[in-house]
Design a protein around this motif. Sequence first.
Motif, short mmCIF file in Angstrom:
data_model
loop_
_atom_site.label_atom_id
_atom_site.label_comp_id
_atom_site.label_asym_id
_atom_site.label_seq_id
_atom_site.Cartn_x
_atom_site.Cartn_y
_atom_site.Cartn_z
N ILE A 1 6.21 4.52 -8.55
CA ILE A 1 5.84 3.89 -7.28
C ILE A 1 4.56 3.10 -7.50
CG2 ILE A 1 5.20 4.22 -4.86
CD1 ILE A 1 6.78 6.83 -4.88
N HIS A 2 4.63 1.80 -7.24
CA HIS A 2 3.46 0.93 -7.27
C HIS A 2 3.13 0.60 -5.82
CE1 HIS A 2 3.82 0.07 -11.59
NE2 HIS A 2 5.12 0.01 -11.37
N GLY A 3 1.86 0.58 -5.48
CA GLY A 3 1.49 0.24 -4.12
C GLY A 3 0.07 -0.28 -4.04
N ALA A 4 -0.22 -0.89 -2.93
CA ALA A 4 -1.57 -1.36 -2.63
C ALA A 4 -2.10 -0.53 -1.47
CB ALA A 4 -1.56 -2.84 -2.26
N THR A 5 -3.41 -0.36 -1.43
CA THR A 5 -4.03 0.36 -0.32
C THR A 5 -5.05 -0.53 0.37
OG1 THR A 5 -5.69 1.32 -1.81
CG2 THR A 5 -3.75 2.66 -1.33
N SER A 6 -5.25 -0.26 1.62
CA SER A 6 -6.38 -0.86 2.35
C SER A 6 -7.06 0.29 3.06
CB SER A 6 -5.93 -1.94 3.31
OG SER A 6 -5.05 -1.43 4.27
N TYR A 7 -8.37 0.17 3.21
CA TYR A 7 -9.15 1.25 3.81
C TYR A 7 -10.50 0.71 4.24
CZ TYR A 7 -10.99 1.24 -0.96
OH TYR A 7 -11.52 0.85 -2.17
N THR A 8 -11.20 1.50 5.02
CA THR A 8 -12.54 1.17 5.47
C THR A 8 -13.53 2.01 4.68
OG1 THR A 8 -11.67 0.77 7.69
CG2 THR A 8 -14.07 1.00 7.48
N THR A 9 -14.53 1.36 4.09
CA THR A 9 -15.54 2.06 3.29
C THR A 9 -16.53 2.79 4.23
OG1 THR A 9 -17.03 0.16 3.22
CG2 THR A 9 -15.39 0.33 1.45
N PRO A 10 -17.33 3.69 3.70
CA PRO A 10 -18.29 4.41 4.54
C PRO A 10 -19.25 3.48 5.30
CG PRO A 10 -18.10 5.49 2.43
CD PRO A 10 -17.33 4.21 2.33
N ASP A 11 -19.53 2.30 4.74
CA ASP A 11 -20.43 1.36 5.43
C ASP A 11 -19.68 0.39 6.35
OD1 ASP A 11 -19.26 -0.23 3.51
OD2 ASP A 11 -21.14 -0.91 2.62
N GLY A 12 -18.38 0.65 6.59
CA GLY A 12 -17.62 -0.12 7.55
C GLY A 12 -16.93 -1.36 7.03
N LYS A 13 -16.97 -1.60 5.72
CA LYS A 13 -16.32 -2.79 5.15
C LYS A 13 -14.86 -2.49 4.84
CE LYS A 13 -20.55 -4.58 3.22
NZ LYS A 13 -21.38 -4.68 2.04
N GLN A 14 -14.05 -3.54 4.94
CA GLN A 14 -12.65 -3.43 4.54
C GLN A 14 -12.55 -3.58 3.03
OE1 GLN A 14 -11.59 -2.10 7.67
NE2 GLN A 14 -9.79 -2.71 6.55
N ALA A 15 -11.70 -2.75 2.41
CA ALA A 15 -11.52 -2.81 0.97
C ALA A 15 -10.06 -2.58 0.63
CB ALA A 15 -12.41 -1.77 0.29
N ARG A 16 -9.71 -2.93 -0.60
CA ARG A 16 -8.33 -2.76 -1.08
C ARG A 16 -8.34 -2.11 -2.45
NH1 ARG A 16 -4.16 -4.42 1.53
NH2 ARG A 16 -2.91 -5.02 -0.24
N GLY A 17 -7.22 -1.50 -2.78
CA GLY A 17 -7.03 -0.89 -4.08
C GLY A 17 -5.56 -0.94 -4.46
N ARG A 18 -5.25 -0.37 -5.62
CA ARG A 18 -3.85 -0.27 -6.07
C ARG A 18 -3.66 1.11 -6.66
NH1 ARG A 18 -0.57 -4.16 -5.11
NH2 ARG A 18 0.99 -3.15 -6.38
N TYR A 19 -2.40 1.53 -6.69
CA TYR A 19 -2.07 2.81 -7.33
C TYR A 19 -0.69 2.74 -7.97
CZ TYR A 19 0.78 3.77 -3.16
OH TYR A 19 1.71 3.70 -2.15
N THR A 20 -0.51 3.58 -8.95
CA THR A 20 0.78 3.77 -9.60
C THR A 20 1.00 5.28 -9.70
OG1 THR A 20 0.53 1.76 -10.90
CG2 THR A 20 2.19 3.34 -11.65
N ASP A 21 2.07 5.76 -9.11
CA ASP A 21 2.42 7.18 -9.17
C ASP A 21 3.76 7.32 -9.88
OD1 ASP A 21 0.15 7.78 -7.67
OD2 ASP A 21 1.25 7.76 -5.77
N CYS A 22 3.84 8.31 -10.75
CA CYS A 22 5.08 8.61 -11.47
C CYS A 22 5.63 9.93 -10.96
CB CYS A 22 4.83 8.69 -12.97
SG CYS A 22 4.23 7.14 -13.67
N TRP A 23 6.91 9.94 -10.70
CA TRP A 23 7.59 11.11 -10.14
C TRP A 23 8.75 11.50 -11.05
CZ3 TRP A 23 6.21 13.22 -5.30
CH2 TRP A 23 5.20 12.52 -4.63
N ALA A 24 9.00 12.79 -11.17
CA ALA A 24 10.13 13.29 -11.94
C ALA A 24 10.91 14.28 -11.08
CB ALA A 24 9.64 13.98 -13.21
N ARG A 25 12.23 14.19 -11.18
CA ARG A 25 13.06 15.17 -10.46
C ARG A 25 13.14 16.41 -11.35
NH1 ARG A 25 17.31 12.77 -7.41
NH2 ARG A 25 17.73 11.57 -9.27
N GLN A 26 12.61 17.50 -10.83
CA GLN A 26 12.62 18.76 -11.57
C GLN A 26 13.31 19.82 -10.71
OE1 GLN A 26 8.54 19.67 -12.61
NE2 GLN A 26 8.35 17.86 -13.91
N HIS A 27 14.39 20.37 -11.25
CA HIS A 27 15.16 21.39 -10.52
C HIS A 27 15.60 20.87 -9.16
CE1 HIS A 27 13.84 24.00 -13.75
NE2 HIS A 27 12.59 23.71 -13.44
#
Length: 117
Positions: free
Chosen positions: A79-105
């Motif tokens: 899963i690739h995705g982008a994030t948006s969030y508000t920093t502690p000082d009130g600014k808008q910011a963005r990030g990215r993430y990559t999560d890997c998942w496996a089907r187990q049992h």
Amino acid sequence: MNRDLDELTALNRDYVASVQNSDVKRFDEILAPEFYCTNPDKTLVDRAGFLKQTAQPVAIRNLTADDVNIRVMGDFAIIHGATSYTTPDGKQARGRYTDCWARQHGKWLAVSAHVSR
């Protein structure tokens, strides 16, 4: 395939919400025993370290995910995705993430995460 996409979409929403809400209980349910995460500060933590850091309240607010791309390859998914969030000082910011998942049992579990901000 549609069932897997639906399930992974819900898990992705849970994962992002669990970050925002410091929900260690939910992470304990969806992380594989061999889970590792690369944090935005470039540190690498194992499952226990991730749960410990998740227990600490986060300073960011309004965390949301968009531009989510889920790729299923049999019993493995990325899963690739982008994030948006508000920093502690009130600014808008963005990030990215990559999560890997496996089907187990028969259950999808997160095995790896990489977060950048």
